[in-house]
Structure formats: C-alpha cells, structure tokens
Design an enzyme around this catalytic site. Structure first.
Site, mmCIF file in Angstrom:
data_model
loop_
_atom_site.group_PDB
_atom_site.id
_atom_site.type_symbol
_atom_site.label_atom_id
_atom_site.label_comp_id
_atom_site.label_asym_id
_atom_site.label_seq_id
_atom_site.Cartn_x
_atom_site.Cartn_y
_atom_site.Cartn_z
ATOM 1 N N GLN A 87 0.859 -1.193 0.000
ATOM 2 C CA GLN A 87 0.000 0.000 0.000
ATOM 3 C C GLN A 87 0.891 1.238 0.000
ATOM 4 O OE1 GLN A 87 -3.515 -0.594 2.939
ATOM 5 N NE2 GLN A 87 -1.909 -1.958 3.646
ATOM 6 N N ASP A 90 6.216 4.596 -1.290
ATOM 7 C CA ASP A 90 7.678 4.722 -1.336
ATOM 8 C C ASP A 90 8.261 3.612 -2.218
ATOM 9 O OD1 ASP A 90 8.509 2.327 0.227
ATOM 10 O OD2 ASP A 90 7.549 3.343 1.918
ATOM 11 N N HIS A 105 -1.527 1.458 -4.222
ATOM 12 C CA HIS A 105 -1.907 2.867 -4.007
ATOM 13 C C HIS A 105 -0.987 3.820 -4.771
ATOM 14 C CE1 HIS A 105 -4.112 1.685 -0.008
ATOM 15 N NE2 HIS A 105 -4.808 1.399 -1.095
ATOM 16 N N CYS A 113 -0.704 12.680 -15.671
ATOM 17 C CA CYS A 113 -1.253 13.851 -16.352
ATOM 18 C C CYS A 113 -2.754 13.638 -16.536
ATOM 19 C CB CYS A 113 -0.580 14.061 -17.717
ATOM 20 S SG CYS A 113 -1.346 15.415 -18.645
ATOM 21 N N CYS A 132 3.502 18.558 -18.699
ATOM 22 C CA CYS A 132 3.510 17.110 -18.954
ATOM 23 C C CYS A 132 4.483 16.827 -20.099
ATOM 24 C CB CYS A 132 2.099 16.674 -19.337
ATOM 25 S SG CYS A 132 2.017 15.044 -20.094
ATOM 26 N N ASN A 197 2.981 -7.079 13.110
ATOM 27 C CA ASN A 197 2.640 -5.662 13.303
ATOM 28 C C ASN A 197 3.059 -5.197 14.698
ATOM 29 O OD1 ASN A 197 1.284 -3.677 11.587
ATOM 30 N ND2 ASN A 197 -0.100 -3.387 13.316
ATOM 31 N N ALA A 215 8.881 -4.243 12.750
ATOM 32 C CA ALA A 215 9.083 -4.999 11.507
ATOM 33 C C ALA A 215 10.534 -5.422 11.323
ATOM 34 C CB ALA A 215 8.623 -4.146 10.328
HETATM 35 C C1 BJW Z 1 4.511 -0.896 12.616
HETATM 36 C C2 BJW Z 1 5.680 -0.203 12.916
HETATM 37 C C3 BJW Z 1 6.878 -0.927 12.925
HETATM 38 C C4 BJW Z 1 4.034 1.189 12.961
HETATM 39 N N1 BJW Z 1 6.864 -2.222 12.673
HETATM 40 N N2 BJW Z 1 4.513 -2.191 12.376
HETATM 41 C C5 BJW Z 1 -16.763 1.766 4.401
HETATM 42 C C6 BJW Z 1 -16.490 0.405 4.478
HETATM 43 C C7 BJW Z 1 -15.558 -0.174 3.621
HETATM 44 C C8 BJW Z 1 -14.872 0.594 2.696
HETATM 45 C C9 BJW Z 1 -15.154 1.929 2.623
HETATM 46 C C10 BJW Z 1 -16.088 2.496 3.460
HETATM 47 N N3 BJW Z 1 -16.147 3.836 3.163
HETATM 48 C C11 BJW Z 1 -15.260 4.097 2.177
HETATM 49 C C12 BJW Z 1 -14.630 2.942 1.846
HETATM 50 C C13 BJW Z 1 -13.582 2.749 0.841
HETATM 51 C C14 BJW Z 1 -12.286 3.432 1.237
HETATM 52 C C15 BJW Z 1 -11.899 3.057 2.661
HETATM 53 O O1 BJW Z 1 -11.288 2.035 2.899
HETATM 54 N N4 BJW Z 1 -12.204 3.904 3.624
HETATM 55 C C16 BJW Z 1 -11.918 3.578 5.024
HETATM 56 C C17 BJW Z 1 -11.264 4.762 5.709
HETATM 57 C C18 BJW Z 1 -13.198 3.093 5.674
HETATM 58 N N5 BJW Z 1 -11.284 2.929 0.291
HETATM 59 C C19 BJW Z 1 -11.094 3.489 -0.880
HETATM 60 O O2 BJW Z 1 -11.686 4.479 -1.229
HETATM 61 C C20 BJW Z 1 -10.137 2.780 -1.812
HETATM 62 N N6 BJW Z 1 -10.746 2.580 -3.075
HETATM 63 C C21 BJW Z 1 -11.786 1.732 -3.233
HETATM 64 O O3 BJW Z 1 -12.248 1.070 -2.307
HETATM 65 O O4 BJW Z 1 -12.236 1.657 -4.523
HETATM 66 C C22 BJW Z 1 -13.300 0.756 -4.809
HETATM 67 C C23 BJW Z 1 -12.775 -0.471 -5.484
HETATM 68 C C24 BJW Z 1 -11.941 -1.332 -4.804
HETATM 69 C C25 BJW Z 1 -11.459 -2.481 -5.436
HETATM 70 C C26 BJW Z 1 -11.806 -2.750 -6.721
HETATM 71 C C27 BJW Z 1 -12.642 -1.883 -7.423
HETATM 72 C C28 BJW Z 1 -13.129 -0.732 -6.800
HETATM 73 C C29 BJW Z 1 -8.885 3.630 -2.033
HETATM 74 C C30 BJW Z 1 -8.056 3.729 -0.806
HETATM 75 C C31 BJW Z 1 -6.882 4.678 -1.039
HETATM 76 C C32 BJW Z 1 -6.018 4.864 0.201
HETATM 77 N N7 BJW Z 1 -5.055 5.884 -0.059
HETATM 78 C C33 BJW Z 1 -4.041 6.165 0.956
HETATM 79 C C34 BJW Z 1 -3.153 7.335 0.440
HETATM 80 C C35 BJW Z 1 -2.209 6.842 -0.654
HETATM 81 C C36 BJW Z 1 -1.239 7.907 -1.059
HETATM 82 C C37 BJW Z 1 -0.341 8.337 0.069
HETATM 83 O O5 BJW Z 1 0.493 7.558 0.537
HETATM 84 O O6 BJW Z 1 -0.458 9.499 0.467
HETATM 85 O O7 BJW Z 1 -3.255 4.997 1.209
HETATM 86 S S1 BJW Z 1 -4.725 6.540 2.573
HETATM 87 C C38 BJW Z 1 -3.481 5.708 3.487
HETATM 88 O O8 BJW Z 1 -4.013 4.523 4.147
HETATM 89 C C39 BJW Z 1 -2.501 5.172 2.425
HETATM 90 C C40 BJW Z 1 -2.102 3.857 3.019
HETATM 91 O O9 BJW Z 1 -1.570 3.014 1.991
HETATM 92 C C41 BJW Z 1 -3.397 3.355 3.597
HETATM 93 C C42 BJW Z 1 -3.232 2.308 4.660
HETATM 94 O O10 BJW Z 1 -2.486 2.782 5.732
HETATM 95 P P1 BJW Z 1 -1.475 1.814 6.474
HETATM 96 O O11 BJW Z 1 -0.388 1.444 5.563
HETATM 97 O O12 BJW Z 1 -2.219 0.700 7.106
HETATM 98 O O13 BJW Z 1 -0.837 2.786 7.571
HETATM 99 P P2 BJW Z 1 -1.349 3.132 9.048
HETATM 100 O O14 BJW Z 1 -0.630 4.345 9.480
HETATM 101 O O15 BJW Z 1 -2.807 3.154 9.131
HETATM 102 O O16 BJW Z 1 -0.901 1.891 9.939
HETATM 103 C C43 BJW Z 1 0.452 1.609 10.177
HETATM 104 C C44 BJW Z 1 0.528 0.326 10.976
HETATM 105 O O17 BJW Z 1 1.894 -0.016 11.137
HETATM 106 C C45 BJW Z 1 -0.067 0.446 12.387
HETATM 107 O O18 BJW Z 1 -0.901 -0.689 12.645
HETATM 108 C C46 BJW Z 1 1.156 0.413 13.320
HETATM 109 O O19 BJW Z 1 0.916 -0.296 14.533
HETATM 110 C C47 BJW Z 1 2.153 -0.354 12.490
HETATM 111 N N8 BJW Z 1 3.552 -0.007 12.751
HETATM 112 N N9 BJW Z 1 5.415 1.110 13.208
HETATM 113 C C48 BJW Z 1 5.711 -2.841 12.476
HETATM 114 N N10 BJW Z 1 8.097 -0.319 13.250
HETATM 115 ZN ZN ZN Z 2 -0.236 15.116 -20.609
#
Ligand code: BJW
Ligand code: ZN
Length: 234
Positions: A87, A90, A105, A113, A132, A197, A215
């Site tokens: 996800q 980087d 992601h 673009c 672009c 985790n 990790a």
């Molecule tokens: C450690 C550690 C160490 C720390 N060692 N561990 C209601 C129900 C269900 C779904 C939805 C809903 N309402 C809306 C939705 C959909 C929505 C969604 O999920 N919303 C929720 C908030 C409810 N999702 C979407 O919109 C997605 N699209 C979609 O569903 O399209 C429909 C579709 C799907 C499939 C097929 C066809 C159509 C898109 C989601 C896009 C997310 N984008 C982001 C930004 C990306 C760009 C950027 O980086 O800026 O992605 S948001 C952000 O969250 C980013 C991350 O990849 C993502 C997940 O975060 P992650 O990686 O889990 O980080 P953290 O900080 O949350 O957790 C870190 C963890 O590490 C913690 O647990 C720590 O304990 C641990 N940790 N140090 C080991 N040293």
């Molecule tokens: Zn273009």
C-alpha cells in the site's frame, strides 16, 4: 509454496517515513488521511502538492531497512511464488532488491497527467506546475490512489490471493479497503494467514498467527523461519 505479502506504512517506519495513523502523525497540523483525498486536491491543490513533493524529496534521505531486505531475500528463494503487494507509495521494496512488487496505491516517484491520461516517472516537484512531457499541459498530479479512487492492479492481486498458500500482512492498521479485506479473502479460500505488526490492528483476530513487534525484528525472523521450515524441506 505461493506467498502473498501485503505491506503497509509500518514496514517503512523504521526507515524514517511516518505512518498515517500514529500518534504524532500530523503533517503541518493536517491529518494525512484528510490530505489524501481528491476533494482536498480540488479545494487546495498547492497544499496537497506540497505534501507529496516533501514526501517525494524525503525518499532521497531514507534507506530500506532489515524488513525490506528480508523480503527481497525471500524473493530470491521463492521467485515468482512470492508477490509483495504494497500500500506504500515509497520505493523501499525495490531499493532493497524486490522485483515482484505491486503498488496498489501508486508511487510517489510517478506523476499522472490528467489532461492526456499518461503516467511518467517523476523525481522532481509538482507544486511548480511543470508541463507534462507528453502533451505539455500543466495538469500533473501525484500518481497515487486517494479515497474513492480505484486501487491499481486489482486483477493481478486477486489472482495472486486466489492462488496462494500463505498470506502475510506486515505493518498495516487494516482500516483501509480493499487491502483490509484481503485476509478475509484468503481465509475464505482456506489459506493460512500471518500478521506481523507493532500493535494490534483492526483485523488481528482474523489471522491464524498474529505477532507483535517492530518490523525490523519480526520480518527477518519470520523469513528465516519460513526458509528453514517449508523451503528447507524441499
Ligand atoms: C509498525 C511499525 C513498525 C508502525 N513495525 N509495524 C466503508 C467500508 C468499507 C470501505 C469503505 C467504506 N467507506 C469508504 C470505503 C472505501 C475506502 C476506505 O477504505 N475507507 C476507510 C477509511 C473506511 N477505500 C477506498 O476508497 C479505496 N478505493 C476503493 O475502495 O475503490 C473501490 C474499489 C476497490 C477495489 C476494486 C474496485 C473498486 C482507495 C483507498 C486509497 C487509500 N489511499 C491512501 C493514500 C495513498 C497515497 C499516500 O500515501 O499518500 O493509502 S490513505 C493511506 O491509508 C494510504 C495507506 O496506503 C493506507 C493504509 O495505511 P497503512 O499502511 O495501514 O498505515 P497506518 O498508518 O494506518 O498503519 C500503520 C501500521 O503499522 C499500524 O498498525 C502500526 O501499529 C504499524 N507499525 N510502526 C511494524 N516499526
Ligand atoms: Zn499530458
């Protein structure tokens, strides 16, 4: 043994890249989860471009850690039987040596673009509205997936999940879909599931084996264990 590894921000935390939901997770007073939305880009494009420009620049100051390196080592042993689905935007998996990586992601080092719908590798800034390289329009945005947008390569990911014997989730809080549902998808197919985790995640109780710790300790230990057991038997 076919393995799918899902990684989240936690795997890169010890390299110095902030996660999204940790206690000190604000960027200039903004919640990154709010910045990472198309609505925020529409309302304040400069703020969002600056957020991503800074994170893109930060990539040059960090290195892969022992967890990324351990997954690259596992890929050397498993080849096509390992897929890393990250996800993270980087490039630390690639810089550790992993070649079979899906960025569901998107990538910080890419620009999209919105005028001609082409993607370009990008290491510079976007705030200054560079043209672009394809069409000349000043309509480049970070090539990342925001809430409400469709994640990349879902067909490839679903095929790999469908086909795997082991699903491992590393460093993700399990609150963002569709990645948060991968464990359910794997369980429904009788696949063994492991979580590595720092803290309990939203889905911890769903995993057969859920381990807590940083990790850089858990991932190398788990890789050694897997190489010594399953693969060592071959
Ligand atoms: C450690 C550690 C160490 C720390 N060692 N561990 C209601 C129900 C269900 C779904 C939805 C809903 N309402 C809306 C939705 C959909 C929505 C969604 O999920 N919303 C929720 C908030 C409810 N999702 C979407 O919109 C997605 N699209 C979609 O569903 O399209 C429909 C579709 C799907 C499939 C097929 C066809 C159509 C898109 C989601 C896009 C997310 N984008 C982001 C930004 C990306 C760009 C950027 O980086 O800026 O992605 S948001 C952000 O969250 C980013 C991350 O990849 C993502 C997940 O975060 P992650 O990686 O889990 O980080 P953290 O900080 O949350 O957790 C870190 C963890 O590490 C913690 O647990 C720590 O304990 C641990 N940790 N140090 C080991 N040293
Ligand atoms: Zn273009």
């Amino acid at each position: 043994m076919r393995v799918v590894v899902l990684t989240g921000a936690g795997i890169s935390a010890e390299s110095g890249l902030p996660t999204f939901r940790d206690a000190d997770g604000l960027w200039e007073g903004h919640d990154p989860m709010v910045v990472a939305r198309p609505e925020s880009f529409a309302a304040d494009p400069d703020l969002v471009q600056r957020f991503y420009d800074e994170r893109r620049a930060a990539l040059g100051r960090v290195e892969p850690n022992a967890a990324h390196l351990a997954l690259a080592r596992l890929e050397e042993a498993l080849g096509d039987d390992l897929l890393v689905v990250t996800q993270n935007v980087d490039d630390l998996h690639e810089r550790a040596g992993s070649m079979r990586v899906v960025h569901m992601h998107g990538r910080l080092r890419a620009a999209w673009c919105t005028a001609c719908d082409t993607r370009h590798d990008w290491t510079g800034t976007l705030l200054d509205l560079p043209p672009c390289p394809g069409c000349g329009a000043e309509r480049l945005r970070p090539d990342v997936v925001w809430f409400g947008e469709v994640p990349y390569d879902m067909d490839r990911i679903e095929a790999a999940l469908w086909d795997c014997d082991l699903f491992v989730s590393i460093g993700t809080s399990g609150v963002v879909y569709p990645a948060a549902a991968f464990v359910q998808y794997a369980l429904a197919r009788g696949v063994r599931t492991v979580e590595l985790n720092l803290d309990a995640s939203d889905g911890s109780s769903d995993f057969h084996d859920s381990r807590r710790g940083p990790a850089t300790e858990l991932v190398p230990a788990w890789v050694e264990e897997l190489l010594a057991s399953e693969l060592g038997q071959k």
